[in-house]
Structures are given as C-alpha cells and as structure tokens.
Design an enzyme around this catalytic site. Structure first.
Site, PDB file in Angstrom:
ATOM      1  N   CYS B 145      -6.725  -8.876  -3.487  1.00 37.83           N
ATOM      2  CA  CYS B 145      -7.329  -7.580  -3.165  1.00 37.83           C
ATOM      3  C   CYS B 145      -6.999  -6.560  -4.251  1.00 37.83           C
ATOM      4  O   CYS B 145      -5.931  -5.946  -4.230  1.00 37.83           O
ATOM      5  CB  CYS B 145      -6.845  -7.079  -1.803  1.00 37.83           C
ATOM      6  SG  CYS B 145      -7.488  -5.456  -1.348  1.00 37.83           S
ATOM      7  N   CYS B 148      -6.395  -2.999  -3.077  1.00 36.22           N
ATOM      8  CA  CYS B 148      -5.069  -2.699  -2.516  1.00 36.22           C
ATOM      9  C   CYS B 148      -3.992  -2.665  -3.603  1.00 36.22           C
ATOM     10  O   CYS B 148      -3.092  -1.831  -3.564  1.00 36.22           O
ATOM     11  CB  CYS B 148      -4.645  -3.761  -1.498  1.00 36.22           C
ATOM     12  SG  CYS B 148      -5.824  -4.075  -0.198  1.00 36.22           S
ATOM     13  N   ASP B 149      -4.058  -3.596  -4.529  1.00 35.34           N
ATOM     14  CA  ASP B 149      -2.898  -3.856  -5.382  1.00 35.34           C
ATOM     15  C   ASP B 149      -3.025  -3.390  -6.827  1.00 35.34           C
ATOM     16  O   ASP B 149      -2.027  -3.388  -7.555  1.00 35.34           O
ATOM     17  CB  ASP B 149      -2.585  -5.363  -5.379  1.00 35.34           C
ATOM     18  CG  ASP B 149      -2.310  -5.867  -3.967  1.00 35.34           C
ATOM     19  OD1 ASP B 149      -1.813  -5.072  -3.161  1.00 35.34           O
ATOM     20  OD2 ASP B 149      -2.591  -7.037  -3.681  1.00 35.34           O
TER      21      ASP B 149
END
Ligand SMILES: Cc1cc2nc3c(=O)[nH]c(=O)nc-3n(C[C@H](O)[C@H](O)[C@H](O)COP(=O)(O)OP(=O)(O)OC[C@H]3O[C@@H](n4cnc5c(N)ncnc54)[C@H](O)[C@@H]3O)c2cc1C
Lengths: 249, 321
Positions: B145, B148-149
C-alpha cells in the site's frame, strides 16, 4: 539520521477544523457527552515544537466546542513536567527523548497518544472522548469477554501515519481494550513525531502493531485486523509471556 | 501539505437487527453502490465490510470517476458510504466468515461472533493484492500500500514491481517521497494507461527496469537488495533498495463465495450473468470480484455492477413475496 519525513506542520492559531466538522462535533458532543473529560497533554517545545503547538491549538478548539472537555497542558521539558511523565510511566521514547506531544485521559491513563491524532486518527480521539465521558465502550461481546480476562500488564503500540485510512481502526481497538481492562495500555504512535522510537521498532509499513511486555516486543504484525483477530494475537502473546516467565522461574 | 483533522470516518453506533432483506459483503464502490440502490428500494440493507471504501483506500487520487474531477480515493470511499447511509443502509465493520443457505434464507456469521439472516446476499468482496511468491517476501520493507507507507520511504531508494495501473500509481506516489524509484517490470511494454506512463516518464526520479523478473529480495531483517534476472540475456543484477512495493496484480476475494457453492470462472472470479446473478438463487455479485464488465476493474464499472445487482435483488425479493 532522520528517517521519517516530518510533517510540514503549519502553525495555525485556530481553525484547524473545517466549519462543517466543528458543527458536527458540537452536535455530537451535545448529544453524547455526559461527564467531564480531562485530558493531560505533554508538550515538548524543544524537539517537537510545531506539533506541540498544533496539539495545543486543536485541544483549545475542542474545548471551545463543549465545556465538558477540559485540558491541562504540561511542559514536559520542565522538571515537574518530566516527573509527571514518569509518574504516568510515559517514558517509552528512551530512543529520541521526545516528550511530547503526548495525550492521556486522566480517568483512563492507559489510553495514550504519542503524537498528534491527526488525519484519519482524529476520529479515534473523538471516540475516546465520548467513551470516557459516557463511561462506556462498544465491543463485540465475545471480544469483550476475552479482554476482561487479560491478567498480565501489556502495552499495545499502534504505529500510524495520519494518511493511513486503515490505521485508525487499530488505534480504536487498542484504546477500547485499554478502556475495558487497565492491565492493557493502548498507545498510538505517530511515526512522524516519534522517528527514533519508530526506527527502534523497524516501522516500514503501517499500521504496525506491537504487543509489548516489560518494554520488550513479544509479538508484532502489520496491517489492520478485526477486533476478534486482534484479541487472538493478544492471547498468543500472553501464552509466550507466561511460557517464558515459567521457564525463568 | 497542511495538517488536517478529519472526521470522515465517523461511524454511528447502534444495535443491529438480526434480520435483513439484503446483506452486502464488502464495502467498496460496488458494495456501497448496491447498498444505495437497495436503500432507495426500501430494502433493509446491511453492509458487512472489513474496511470502508475497499481498494479506494489505496488510491491516492482518482481522476476518472465521472462528475468528480479529482478526489482522494479514501475520501471518495466515505462519500459512497455516507450516500448509502442517507437511505437507511447500515454498516458493520467486521469480516464475514461463513454464509449458509437454508431454504430461501441465508445465515451469515462474522469474525467478531455476530450472526445475521438475510433473504439476499450480494458479494462485493473485491480483490486483494497478489504476492510475489519469491524468497524474502516476509522481510520488513515489503509493502502492498503505497498510499499508506510511501511517507516512510522519504529520501530512500525503492522498487515497485509491476507494469499495470497500480504499479504506476504506486511509483508516482512514491516519487514524491523517495530519492529514487525503480519500476521493475517483466515485459518491455506496459499495460498501464498512457496518462500514467507519460507522467512517470516525465518524473526524473523514476527509472524503468524492464524485461526483468524478480528472483529474490535480500536483507537481514529489512529489505536491502532486490535480485532480478533479465528474460533475454538471463543476466542477474542486484539493485540496492530499502523498500519493495508489490503491484503485480489483484487476486479476487472469493473464498466465502466458493464455500457457499457459487460458481467461479477460470480466473477465480464469480461467474455472473448480465443481471449480476450467480448460479445460486438469491445470490448476486458485483465489482472487481465478478467476471462482468469485460473484467474492466474500475470504480465506475464496480459501481454500475452494484446498481444492477441491487435492481435484480429487488426484483427477486418482489417475486418471492
Ligand atoms: C492503487 C490503486 C489505485 C486505483 N485507482 C483507480 C482509479 O484512479 N480509478 C478507478 O476507476 N479505479 C482505480 N482503482 C481500482 C478500484 O479501486 C477498484 O476497481 C474498485 O475499488 C473495486 O471495487 P469493489 O467494490 O469491487 O471492491 P474493493 O474496492 O476491493 O472492496 C471490497 C471490500 O470488501 C471487503 N471484503 C472482502 N472480503 C470480505 C469479507 N469476507 N468480509 C467483509 N469484508 C470483506 C474488502 O476488505 C474490501 O473492503 C485503483 C486500485 C488500486 C489498487
């Protein structure tokens, strides 16, 4: 070395919330709050100056929405402030000596935020305020039963970024568990504001969830899971903790 | 970027009934579009989903949903949900783990221990990212992801593996943070949309590494190197990277449907007719998980399939009354 980018916080005096969110919050507090909720916020104007300022501003803004929300700001760089931090056993960031912003709820000091509950995390913070004020939390009965049985003091660290939409679920669950059973402490950690701590736990994907006993990681995993799966991880960690303490007499 | 405090995830709490007309499993675009239509048909409708918005949570910016020029994926996901809930639809954040059929009624159990009954089931379970299946994939520093990261890779060197839209999306998101992004693809040509490819080509910190397959990811506990083999020359090279983002396609989430006896196609997708019906009466499916829309897996096609599934679920319920 700074591993994580620092969020380029813009110091905004007031008005961190959109007008529509202010209205929604005001209504929700009016409807849902019962008792007074006291929040203690540790500020670190040396190492996390901008986010400490933002912490102050967002809390002031919440207080302006409902008189039942009260706050105490503590200078964590002062002698007394540091003593209080220790009293609450909040010196987990031995790596970077960052002392704020850290948020705890006086009635439930096991519910902790390391860094701003910003972005998607804000909902978790609001949920906590309501839960504490009403003295109730909703969890699936099967999960609540298992949480009530936890008899070993553990910390649950939930490492997050404000941009991660999945992360807030894990913060919310960890905090609900802490609410139900004070053997459990639920700590959200915003990786931007606590980079050394995050580095020490090798955070390369969020949410990263770590079950900690006596300052040591017992079990960790990445990603969001339902409450029931979360509890299974806790149960496994407890078996490990008990197994190793038996071995060592 | 200005710091924001968002309330978009606020979910109303309430005690849920046991009996429903329609239970939709999955709360992505297909699920909530079906839910909106079901709500407007005045069907008692529950969405059970692990995450609100489904894969939209991973889409940094959406620019191809008609009528909305630009919006972040997670935000669009919450709009879908709010819209459906305005029509009386309820949401439960949970995972459906079992579905059974007894006469004309379905029983659904969830991971958190709840049980519900419903006259119709709509599978809108979408898909999840495929793994690479090479040694080293369990190291710290493998991500699925970018949304997200990506911020965790500020100033670092990363590799994105894949050649489709998701890979290009991930590379573009990462290029805002990382020092360098290798886009590793096993072919010489890309499947991704030309707009994305052009944007990546203009980006000086994205480097294409083509015609290579991944053999291994190396590192002590965290990612240090990615090992690649050229498909023509068979030369092996190693790139120093601190993160690997895997975008080698999506796997339909069909375990639950399979358990119920729903027929799947060769690609493991739920077989549907043009009315989104499956082989089991009372069971419909919509979105990325189905064989529909020529397998064009988009928000707009998923939403359309959701609407069609809801319409036919409504007609089915009317017929049974
Ligand atoms: C990085 C990225 C960028 C993208 N960008 C775009 C774009 O710009 N434009 C576009 O049109 N499309 C884009 N897409 C594709 C788009 O996101 C998908 O086509 C769409 O989300 C599919 O919708 P869906 O509802 O069928 O499934 P999903 O969005 O996958 O939702 C399914 C949901 O069901 C849940 N679920 C599965 N099993 C269960 C269970 N047993 N119990 C409970 N819940 C369950 C899942 O957790 C998930 O939340 C992108 C995809 C990715 C990965």
């Amino acid at each position: 070395m700074q591993r994580y980018i620092r969020f380029p916080y813009i110091a905004v005096a007031m008005g961190l919330l959109k007008e529509e969110d202010r209205q929604a919050l005001k209504e929700s507090f009016e409807k849902n709050l019962k008792d007074i909720v006291e929040i203690t916020i540790f500020l670190d104007n040396e190492k996390n100056r901008d986010s400490s300022n933002t912490a102050k501003n967002i809390i002031n803004e919440l207080m302006s929405l409902d008189s039942r929300i009260k706050a105490k700001f503590v200078d964590a760089r002062s002698e007394n402030g540091y003593k209080l931090l220790k009293e609450y056993n909040l010196d987990i960031d031995t790596f970077g000596d960052r002392r704020g912003p850290i948020f705890i709820f006086n009635k439930k000091p096991e519910i902790v935020y390391y860094g701003l509950p910003a972005g998607w995390e804000f909902v978790a913070f609001i949920e906590d305020i309501i839960a504490i004020s009403r003295n109730e939390v909703d969890l699936p009965p099967k999960v609540a039963e298992k949480i009530a049985k936890v008899d070993t003091p553990i910390d649950i660290y939930v490492f997050v970024t404000p941009e991660c939409p999945y992360c807030t679920h894990m913060t919310q669950y960890a905090h609900k568990f802490a609410f139900l059973n004070n053997k459990i402490r639920g700590v959200m950690i915003n990786v931007y504001e606590f980079p050394e701590l995050s580095e020490a736990f090798h955070i390369q994907a969020v949410p990263k969830n770590v079950i900690v006993y006596n300052g040591k990681s017992i079990l960790e995993w990445e990603g969001a899971v339902p409450e029931a799966t979360f509890v299974e991880h806790i149960e496994r960690a407890l078996v490990d903790i008990k197994g190793s303490s038996n071995k060592h007499g | 970027m200005k710091i924001s405090f968002s309330l978009k995830n606020f979910t109303k709490k309430e005690v849920l009934n046991e009996n429903w007309d329609v239970i939709i499993i999955g709360g992505g675009p297909a699920g909530y579009s079906a839910a909106l239509y079901c709500g407007r048909y005045k069907l008692r409708t529950l969405v059970i989903t692990k995450y609100i918005g489904g894969l939209l949570n991973e889409a940094s910016i959406v620019e191809d949903y008609p009528g909305i020029k630009r919006i972040s994926g997670p935000e669009l996901g919450r709009l879908f949900k709010d819209h459906a809930e305005e029509w009386g639809v309820k949401t439960l954040i949970d995972e459906a783990v079992d579905v059974r059929k007894d006469m004309d009624l379905f029983t659904i159990s969830t991971r958190n221990g709840y049980t519900f009954k419903s006259r119709v089931i709509i599978f809108a379970t979408g898909s999840k990212r495929r793994t690479l299946g090479v040694p080293g994939e369990n190291l710290n520093g493998i991500s699925y992801c970018a949304e997200c990261d990506a911020p965790l890779y500020s100033g670092k060197v990363v590799a994105v593996v894949g050649g489709g839209n998701t890979a290009f999306h991930d590379a573009l998101v990462l290029s805002k943070y990382a020092k360098k992004v290798y886009l590793v693809h096993r072919r010489k040509k890309f499947k991704a949309d030309p707009v994305l490819v052009d944007e990546a080509k203009l980006n000086s910190n994205i480097e294409f590494v083509l015609n290579k397959i991944v053999l291994e990811i190396k590192g002590q506990s965290t990612v240090e190197k990615i090992v690649l083999k050229d498909r023509d020359t068979e030369d092996i090279i190693e790139l120093d990277v601190q993160g690997v983002f895997v975008a080698v396609g999506l796997e339909p989430s069909t375990e639950l449907a399979k358990k119920l006896g729903v027929e799947l196609d060769d690609d493991n997708r739920i077989k549907v007719d043009p009315c989104m019906k499956t082989n089991i009466e009372g069971v419909f499916a919509a979105g990325d998980v189905t064989s529909g829309s020529c397998r064009f897996m988009q928000i707009v096609t998923s939403a359309a399939e959701g609407a069609i599934a809801a319409y036919n679920a409504f007609r089915y319920i009317l017929r049974k009354m």
